[in-house]
Design a protein around this motif. Structure first.
Motif, PDB file in Angstrom:
ATOM      1  N   GLY A  28      59.071 -12.190  -1.737  1.00 24.02           N
ATOM      2  CA  GLY A  28      58.231 -11.353  -0.913  1.00 24.02           C
ATOM      3  C   GLY A  28      58.469 -11.697   0.550  1.00 24.02           C
ATOM      4  O   GLY A  28      59.182 -12.644   0.889  1.00 24.02           O
ATOM      5  N   ARG A  29      57.885 -10.930   1.413  1.00 22.98           N
ATOM      6  CA  ARG A  29      58.074 -11.133   2.854  1.00 22.98           C
ATOM      7  C   ARG A  29      56.803 -10.698   3.563  1.00 22.98           C
ATOM      8  O   ARG A  29      56.017  -9.907   3.031  1.00 22.98           O
ATOM      9  CB  ARG A  29      59.257 -10.306   3.352  1.00 22.98           C
ATOM     10  N   GLU A  30      56.613 -11.211   4.746  1.00 26.80           N
ATOM     11  CA  GLU A  30      55.453 -10.768   5.519  1.00 26.80           C
ATOM     12  C   GLU A  30      55.651  -9.314   5.925  1.00 26.80           C
ATOM     13  O   GLU A  30      56.717  -8.918   6.402  1.00 26.80           O
ATOM     14  CB  GLU A  30      55.268 -11.631   6.764  1.00 26.80           C
ATOM     15  N   ALA A  31      54.619  -8.506   5.720  1.00 26.41           N
ATOM     16  CA  ALA A  31      54.675  -7.108   6.127  1.00 26.41           C
ATOM     17  C   ALA A  31      54.569  -7.004   7.646  1.00 26.41           C
ATOM     18  O   ALA A  31      53.958  -7.853   8.301  1.00 26.41           O
ATOM     19  CB  ALA A  31      53.534  -6.330   5.472  1.00 26.41           C
ATOM     20  N   VAL A  32      55.159  -5.969   8.200  1.00 30.69           N
ATOM     21  CA  VAL A  32      54.914  -5.669   9.607  1.00 30.69           C
ATOM     22  C   VAL A  32      53.430  -5.366   9.764  1.00 30.69           C
ATOM     23  O   VAL A  32      52.839  -4.632   8.956  1.00 30.69           O
ATOM     24  CB  VAL A  32      55.765  -4.469  10.062  1.00 30.69           C
ATOM     25  N   ALA A  33      52.802  -5.965  10.757  1.00 27.95           N
ATOM     26  CA  ALA A  33      51.352  -5.826  10.920  1.00 27.95           C
ATOM     27  C   ALA A  33      50.933  -4.355  10.931  1.00 27.95           C
ATOM     28  O   ALA A  33      51.472  -3.548  11.687  1.00 27.95           O
ATOM     29  CB  ALA A  33      50.904  -6.512  12.203  1.00 27.95           C
ATOM     30  N   HIS A  34      49.999  -4.024  10.025  1.00 25.37           N
ATOM     31  CA  HIS A  34      49.379  -2.695   9.930  1.00 25.37           C
ATOM     32  C   HIS A  34      50.362  -1.591   9.552  1.00 25.37           C
ATOM     33  O   HIS A  34      50.107  -0.417   9.799  1.00 25.37           O
ATOM     34  CB  HIS A  34      48.641  -2.352  11.232  1.00 25.37           C
ATOM     35  N   ASN A 168      49.007 -14.028   6.320  1.00 23.02           N
ATOM     36  CA  ASN A 168      49.199 -12.615   6.634  1.00 23.02           C
ATOM     37  C   ASN A 168      49.625 -11.827   5.390  1.00 23.02           C
ATOM     38  O   ASN A 168      50.129 -12.399   4.421  1.00 23.02           O
ATOM     39  CB  ASN A 168      50.253 -12.457   7.724  1.00 23.02           C
ATOM     40  N   LEU A 169      49.437 -10.526   5.458  1.00 17.67           N
ATOM     41  CA  LEU A 169      49.778  -9.649   4.333  1.00 17.67           C
ATOM     42  C   LEU A 169      51.253  -9.775   3.987  1.00 17.67           C
ATOM     43  O   LEU A 169      52.123  -9.747   4.862  1.00 17.67           O
ATOM     44  CB  LEU A 169      49.467  -8.195   4.707  1.00 17.67           C
ATOM     45  N   LYS A 170      51.530  -9.903   2.677  1.00 14.60           N
ATOM     46  CA  LYS A 170      52.916  -9.931   2.196  1.00 14.60           C
ATOM     47  C   LYS A 170      53.200  -8.660   1.407  1.00 14.60           C
ATOM     48  O   LYS A 170      52.297  -8.030   0.851  1.00 14.60           O
ATOM     49  CB  LYS A 170      53.151 -11.159   1.320  1.00 14.60           C
ATOM     50  N   GLU A 171      54.481  -8.307   1.356  1.00 15.06           N
ATOM     51  CA  GLU A 171      54.910  -7.150   0.582  1.00 15.06           C
ATOM     52  C   GLU A 171      56.100  -7.535  -0.285  1.00 15.06           C
ATOM     53  O   GLU A 171      56.784  -8.523  -0.016  1.00 15.06           O
ATOM     54  CB  GLU A 171      55.256  -5.983   1.501  1.00 15.06           C
ATOM     55  N   LEU A 172      56.326  -6.726  -1.312  1.00 22.52           N
ATOM     56  CA  LEU A 172      57.292  -7.111  -2.334  1.00 22.52           C
ATOM     57  C   LEU A 172      57.845  -5.869  -3.012  1.00 22.52           C
ATOM     58  O   LEU A 172      57.099  -4.921  -3.296  1.00 22.52           O
ATOM     59  CB  LEU A 172      56.587  -7.994  -3.373  1.00 22.52           C
ATOM     60  N   THR A 173      59.160  -5.858  -3.254  1.00 19.79           N
ATOM     61  CA  THR A 173      59.789  -4.791  -4.028  1.00 19.79           C
ATOM     62  C   THR A 173      60.161  -5.351  -5.396  1.00 19.79           C
ATOM     63  O   THR A 173      60.756  -6.427  -5.492  1.00 19.79           O
ATOM     64  CB  THR A 173      61.042  -4.256  -3.314  1.00 19.79           C
ATOM     65  N   VAL A 174      59.787  -4.631  -6.447  1.00 19.41           N
ATOM     66  CA  VAL A 174      60.060  -5.061  -7.819  1.00 19.41           C
ATOM     67  C   VAL A 174      60.675  -3.894  -8.591  1.00 19.41           C
ATOM     68  O   VAL A 174      60.720  -2.768  -8.091  1.00 19.41           O
ATOM     69  CB  VAL A 174      58.768  -5.550  -8.521  1.00 19.41           C
ATOM     70  N   GLN A 212      65.298 -16.810 -11.151  1.00 20.37           N
ATOM     71  CA  GLN A 212      64.044 -16.843 -10.421  1.00 20.37           C
ATOM     72  C   GLN A 212      63.426 -15.445 -10.500  1.00 20.37           C
ATOM     73  O   GLN A 212      64.096 -14.480 -10.865  1.00 20.37           O
ATOM     74  CB  GLN A 212      64.273 -17.234  -8.962  1.00 20.37           C
ATOM     75  N   LYS A 213      62.161 -15.358 -10.126  1.00 16.42           N
ATOM     76  CA  LYS A 213      61.559 -14.031 -10.110  1.00 16.42           C
ATOM     77  C   LYS A 213      60.577 -13.896  -8.969  1.00 16.42           C
ATOM     78  O   LYS A 213      60.033 -14.876  -8.457  1.00 16.42           O
ATOM     79  CB  LYS A 213      60.871 -13.713 -11.440  1.00 16.42           C
ATOM     80  N   GLU A 214      60.390 -12.654  -8.556  1.00 22.33           N
ATOM     81  CA  GLU A 214      59.367 -12.288  -7.588  1.00 22.33           C
ATOM     82  C   GLU A 214      58.340 -11.437  -8.330  1.00 22.33           C
ATOM     83  O   GLU A 214      58.697 -10.587  -9.148  1.00 22.33           O
ATOM     84  CB  GLU A 214      59.967 -11.508  -6.428  1.00 22.33           C
ATOM     85  N   ASP A 215      57.080 -11.660  -8.018  1.00 24.70           N
ATOM     86  CA  ASP A 215      56.031 -11.013  -8.804  1.00 24.70           C
ATOM     87  C   ASP A 215      54.718 -11.082  -8.047  1.00 24.70           C
ATOM     88  O   ASP A 215      54.571 -11.841  -7.090  1.00 24.70           O
ATOM     89  CB  ASP A 215      55.893 -11.748 -10.153  1.00 24.70           C
ATOM     90  N   THR A 216      53.752 -10.285  -8.487  1.00 29.14           N
ATOM     91  CA  THR A 216      52.395 -10.397  -7.972  1.00 29.14           C
ATOM     92  C   THR A 216      51.707 -11.594  -8.616  1.00 29.14           C
ATOM     93  O   THR A 216      52.138 -12.103  -9.649  1.00 29.14           O
ATOM     94  CB  THR A 216      51.597  -9.119  -8.272  1.00 29.14           C
TER      95      THR A 216
END
Length: 274
Positions: A28-34, A168-174, A212-216
């Motif tokens: 995941g990565r930090e989302a651009v603010a707002h 800060n808010l994070k976002e993720l593509t799965v 490895q995995k990325e997940d909620t």
């Protein structure tokens, strides 16, 4: 008898081993603010303090969608915060609301999180700004993503199996996982139903054969799963088996509940973006 320091070191080694063997949540990565102005933080109030518990997303001028399991004892002592990026920094973009009504789907099953969808009516309409906006939700008859298609989500949930939280808010593509896998006994078995999508991102770490995995994870519950910019799912029980390869995140398919949602919200005005 081992010294106190030796015992502490041994415990630390054991914890590290457990994390290493369980494919702890990575990525995941930090989302651009707002940049995701529909995101909501559902927060527990204790005195003057508020703490993030679950996510949600704005679906109408006075309505937030989330997950039933975020409210095991109802909506007491909780507020909804919109326009938020940071959990700790003051932001003049934030709007804080009381919960006027909580509507939980009457067919929700706590034993397997089936029908895990809820609506919150805020105590007043939101002020639409660049940081607070309504998101589109897939309706009955719309096209849901299929196996291997990319979807994305966001939240303030845990970043490892020890419960560490981002500021800060994070976002993720799965990627969507074949439902035949998710229904297997070594995945979720008969807990998995037609009302669910399962998804995660699995990859090989550079220089290693180990996947490895990325997940909620915990704290992401109630947040949105989006396909081509439209909400198709709600983060449901992704936080129960964070990071385990055969336990992808599970999301409630929102298009299965159009009639129920319309019966509660009624016709919604079109809200132009700011």
């Amino acid at each position: 008898m081992a010294s106190k320091g030796g015992m502490i070191a041994a415990v630390a080694v054991c914890i590290f081993a457990l994390i290493s063997q369980s494919e702890a949540v990575i990525g995941g990565r930090e989302a651009v603010a707002h940049s995701r102005p529909y995101m909501a933080s559902i927060q527990l109030v204790a005195g003057e303090q508020r703490s993030h518990e679950c996510g949600g997303f704005l679906v109408g001028e006075q309505w937030v969608m989330t997950a039933v399991h975020c409210f095991p004892q109802g909506a007491g002592n909780r507020k909804v915060v919109l326009g938020m990026h940071s959990l700790t920094e003051p932001e003049d973009t934030q709007q804080v609301f009381d919960i006027l009504e909580l509507h939980t789907n009457p067919t929700y099953r706590a034993e397997n999180y089936d029908n895990d969808i809820a609506l919150i009516k805020l105590d007043r309409p939101v002020n639409i700004t660049s940081a607070v906006q309504v998101v589109r939700v897939l309706r009955s008859g719309g096209t849901n993503p299929t196996t291997d298609e990319q979807v994305d989500t966001a939240g303030w949930g845990a970043t490892d199996n020890l419960g560490s939280r981002p500021v800060n808010l994070k976002e993720l593509t799965v990627e969507v996982v074949d439902p035949m896998f998710c229904g297997r006994s070594d995945y979720f078995g008969n807990r998995y139903t037609r009302n669910m999508i399962c998804a995660h991102h699995v990859y090989n770490k550079p220089g290693s054969r180990r996947q490895q995995k990325e997940d909620t994870c915990g704290g992401d519950s109630g947040g949105p799963l989006l396909f081509k910019g439209v909400v198709v799912g709600i983060v449901s029980n992704g936080g129960i088996k964070c990071g385990q390869l055969r336990k992808p995140g599970i999301y409630t398919i929102v298009s299965h509940y159009t009639a129920w949602l319309d019966g509660i919200m009624g016709p919604q005005p079109t809200v132009p973006p700011q």
